[in-house]
Write a protein that holds these residues in place. Structure first.
Motif, PDB file in Angstrom:
ATOM      1  N   UNK A  50     -59.273   1.828  -7.070  1.00 52.56           N
ATOM      2  CA  UNK A  50     -59.133   1.662  -5.741  1.00 52.56           C
ATOM      3  C   UNK A  50     -60.475   2.316  -4.969  1.00 52.56           C
ATOM      4  N   UNK A  51     -61.000   1.516  -3.838  1.00 54.10           N
ATOM      5  CA  UNK A  51     -62.213   2.137  -3.114  1.00 54.10           C
ATOM      6  C   UNK A  51     -61.845   1.891  -1.829  1.00 54.10           C
ATOM      7  N   UNK A  52     -62.790   2.713  -0.933  1.00 60.38           N
ATOM      8  CA  UNK A  52     -62.813   2.799   0.395  1.00 60.38           C
ATOM      9  C   UNK A  52     -64.064   3.324   1.009  1.00 60.38           C
ATOM     10  N   UNK A  53     -64.411   2.912   2.177  1.00 57.81           N
ATOM     11  CA  UNK A  53     -65.822   3.459   2.609  1.00 57.81           C
ATOM     12  C   UNK A  53     -65.568   4.929   2.899  1.00 57.81           C
ATOM     13  N   UNK A  54     -66.472   5.614   2.817  1.00 57.87           N
ATOM     14  CA  UNK A  54     -66.667   7.024   3.367  1.00 57.87           C
ATOM     15  C   UNK A  54     -66.352   7.494   4.692  1.00 57.87           C
ATOM     16  N   UNK A  55     -66.599   6.625   5.457  1.00 59.47           N
ATOM     17  CA  UNK A  55     -66.095   6.954   7.186  1.00 59.47           C
ATOM     18  C   UNK A  55     -64.877   6.532   7.115  1.00 59.47           C
ATOM     19  N   UNK A  56     -63.797   5.431   6.670  1.00 61.86           N
ATOM     20  CA  UNK A  56     -62.514   5.500   6.572  1.00 61.86           C
ATOM     21  C   UNK A  56     -61.818   6.478   5.922  1.00 61.86           C
ATOM     22  N   UNK A  96     -58.404  11.137   7.134  1.00 58.51           N
ATOM     23  CA  UNK A  96     -58.058  12.700   6.322  1.00 58.51           C
ATOM     24  C   UNK A  96     -57.728  12.309   4.876  1.00 58.51           C
ATOM     25  N   UNK A  97     -58.385  11.586   4.260  1.00 59.54           N
ATOM     26  CA  UNK A  97     -58.174  11.264   2.734  1.00 59.54           C
ATOM     27  C   UNK A  97     -56.753  10.423   2.561  1.00 59.54           C
ATOM     28  N   UNK A  98     -56.920   9.547   3.673  1.00 60.64           N
ATOM     29  CA  UNK A  98     -55.393   8.668   3.904  1.00 60.64           C
ATOM     30  C   UNK A  98     -54.207   9.521   3.983  1.00 60.64           C
ATOM     31  N   UNK A  99     -54.385  10.688   4.436  1.00 62.30           N
ATOM     32  CA  UNK A  99     -53.062  11.585   4.689  1.00 62.30           C
ATOM     33  C   UNK A  99     -52.455  11.387   6.121  1.00 62.30           C
ATOM     34  N   UNK A 100     -53.328  10.651   7.157  1.00 68.14           N
ATOM     35  CA  UNK A 100     -53.027  10.581   8.507  1.00 68.14           C
ATOM     36  C   UNK A 100     -52.120   9.220   8.629  1.00 68.14           C
ATOM     37  N   UNK A 101     -51.409   9.156   9.552  1.00 70.38           N
ATOM     38  CA  UNK A 101     -50.762   7.835   9.850  1.00 70.38           C
ATOM     39  C   UNK A 101     -51.738   6.614   9.746  1.00 70.38           C
ATOM     40  N   UNK A 102     -51.321   5.645   8.712  1.00 68.20           N
ATOM     41  CA  UNK A 102     -52.435   4.468   8.719  1.00 68.20           C
ATOM     42  C   UNK A 102     -51.973   3.205   9.498  1.00 68.20           C
ATOM     43  N   UNK A 103     -52.998   2.801  10.267  1.00 68.86           N
ATOM     44  CA  UNK A 103     -52.730   1.375  11.002  1.00 68.86           C
ATOM     45  C   UNK A 103     -53.220   0.259  10.249  1.00 68.86           C
ATOM     46  N   UNK A 104     -54.348   0.469   9.458  1.00 69.05           N
ATOM     47  CA  UNK A 104     -55.033  -0.766   8.782  1.00 69.05           C
ATOM     48  C   UNK A 104     -54.118  -1.139   7.423  1.00 69.05           C
ATOM     49  N   UNK A 105     -53.683  -2.346   7.264  1.00 67.37           N
ATOM     50  CA  UNK A 105     -52.847  -2.967   6.016  1.00 67.37           C
ATOM     51  C   UNK A 105     -53.169  -2.538   4.814  1.00 67.37           C
ATOM     52  N   UNK A 106     -54.702  -2.695   4.999  1.00 63.52           N
ATOM     53  CA  UNK A 106     -55.484  -2.533   3.590  1.00 63.52           C
ATOM     54  C   UNK A 106     -55.565  -1.179   3.342  1.00 63.52           C
ATOM     55  N   UNK A 107     -55.439  -0.304   4.309  1.00 64.20           N
ATOM     56  CA  UNK A 107     -55.398   1.468   3.801  1.00 64.20           C
ATOM     57  C   UNK A 107     -53.961   1.701   3.421  1.00 64.20           C
ATOM     58  N   UNK A 108     -52.948   1.217   4.050  1.00 63.93           N
ATOM     59  CA  UNK A 108     -51.601   1.302   3.730  1.00 63.93           C
ATOM     60  C   UNK A 108     -51.225   0.768   2.011  1.00 63.93           C
ATOM     61  N   UNK A 109     -51.870  -0.268   1.890  1.00 60.64           N
ATOM     62  CA  UNK A 109     -51.917  -0.912   0.298  1.00 60.64           C
ATOM     63  C   UNK A 109     -52.594   0.207  -0.674  1.00 60.64           C
ATOM     64  N   UNK A 110     -53.522   0.845  -0.158  1.00 62.86           N
ATOM     65  CA  UNK A 110     -54.424   1.601  -1.137  1.00 62.86           C
ATOM     66  C   UNK A 110     -53.395   2.979  -1.388  1.00 62.86           C
TER      67      UNK A 110
END
Length: 406
Positions: free
Chosen positions: A38-44, A49-63
């Motif tokens: 899996x991959x993600x932009x450095x900013x996101x 917080x390394x995908x530990x916060x509440x996620x809103x974007x569907x792509x980030x939820x999938x990751x």
């Protein structure tokens, strides 16, 4: 236990501006890293917080779900490997997580597993850590397995990875009812159980060497049929001691047998004893001190007067404490001794060890744990087997109880 941490390889940036997410897997003092795919932009990655916060974007939820599944999968594979060997190889774990296996794991055959273990065991024999007789049993187990594969599958060998539960239990049936050796068909239960344990031991050795990842013989659950040990009563022991024997070969065999009755040493250990094994303690008591060939466990025994008399009888007549004789001849001559002494028991060299455990020690009130130590047993359960057959001790205790009720 296992620790999995996800991190971003920010120095690697793809055309889409995203960087790959890696997993750092740690166990004890070792660690490895591997890609999660899996991959993600450095900013996101930083914003969430390394995908530990509440996620809103569907792509980030999938990751995030994918990373959670990755961790669960890693922990599951770790547990599987840990059950086989607590010293889990992280390289092997990485291959399992990625769905890969080492080339040598795929291609090693079941007969190669035994050959590699036997080569290791042979070195222990050369170093005097194990007996040659034990090594011959492992060689025999290899020959039996080879015969089984040929008869059952029409093959000369097969991959260790293909050994299934069905293979294991069909092998057990073959050993019990179809295998042949020196004209005899079938092997008795206790010998079959010991052979199956040898296969399991060989596989465990190859797991430790990272040659295979699973032990197919873990499924085997055969049990030994425990039989009462054959031993001599005090009256029978006295009969052998007091019998006048004029034939020199039988006299030597009688002396060797009696020495083992009063020391508890197994045949292979008794013949290896020399005067270098004799030690005198501070109180002037004489001891025989050595390690058992079978288990390398210390086996120290105080020298009783009958054993000392035999030691003195053969002193300076040979390098060892006792005259040398083969196990085969010893057992053949013991049959003659049993006949002339009127003993209606199957007298073998090992009966002397059983007699030491029962009649000489336990029968005379020596504590069970002390008998276990003198016999070089790895645990007291082995010695408890002898204690069960001493009905005379039960009767002595009951006689004391009878007096109370009179």
């Amino acid at each position: 236990m296992l620790k999995v941490i996800f991190f971003l390889k920010a120095e690697k940036v793809g055309k889409n501006g995203e960087s790959p997410i890696f997993a750092r897997i740690s166990y004890k003092t070792k660690r490895i890293s591997m890609s999660t795919g899996k991959s993600i932009s450095k900013e996101r990655w930083a914003f969430t917080s390394n995908l530990r916060n509440v996620l809103k974007l569907e792509k980030e939820k999938v990751i995030k779900n994918s990373l959670d599944l990755f961790q669960i999968h890693a922990e599951k594979k770790f547990i599987e490997l840990f059950k086989m060997d607590p010293e889990v190889s992280l390289e092997l774990l990485k291959a399992e997580i990625a769905g890969k296996t080492k080339i040598k794991t795929k291609h090693i055959t079941i007969l190669e597993v035994l050959e590699k273990h036997n080569a290791f065991f042979a070195r222990k024999v050369e170093a005097g850590e194990r007996s040659k007789a034990s090594f011959q049993k492992y060689e025999r187990s290899t020959h039996l397995l080879k015969s089984f594969i040929k008869k059952q599958y029409g093959l000369d060998n097969m991959p260790a990875a293909d050994v299934s539960n069905g293979f294991v239990f069909t092998l057990e049936e073959y050993l019990k009812y179809e295998s042949s050796f020196k004209g005899q068909v079938g092997i008795k239960n206790n010998s079959v159980v010991k052979y199956m344990k040898m296969y399991k031991t060989a596989c465990n050795y190859c797991i430790r060497m990272d040659l295979i990842i699973k032990n197919p013989f873990d499924a085997y659950n055969g049990k030994l049929n425990v039989k009462d040990a054959v031993f001599l009563t005090q009256q029978e022991l006295n009969r052998i001691e007091e019998k006048t024997i004029t034939i020199e070969r039988l006299e030597k065999v009688r002396d060797i047998f009696l020495f083992c009755c009063y020391t508890g040493y197994a045949p292979i250990d008794a013949l290896k004893l020399s005067h270098a094994n004799l030690f005198e303690d501070n109180d002037g008591n004489l001891w025989i001190m050595t390690n058992r060939t079978k288990t390398t466990i210390r086996e120290n025994v105080p020298v009783l007067p009958p054993a000392l008399a035999i030691i003195n009888k053969y002193k300076e007549k040979q390098m060892s404490l006792l005259p040398q004789i083969s196990n085969q001849k010893m057992n053949a001559y013991l049959k003659e001794i049993a006949d002339i002494c009127g003993i209606n028991k199957h007298l073998t060299w090992y009966v002397s060890r059983h007699t030491f455990a029962t009649t000489v020690t336990l029968g005379n009130g020596v504590r069970l744990e002390h008998v276990s130590a003198m016999m070089g047993h790895s645990n007291i359960k082995q010695t408890q087997h002898y204690a069960k057959v001493l009905d005379v001790n039960i009767m002595e205790d009951m006689e004391k109880l009878k007096l109370r009720y009179k």
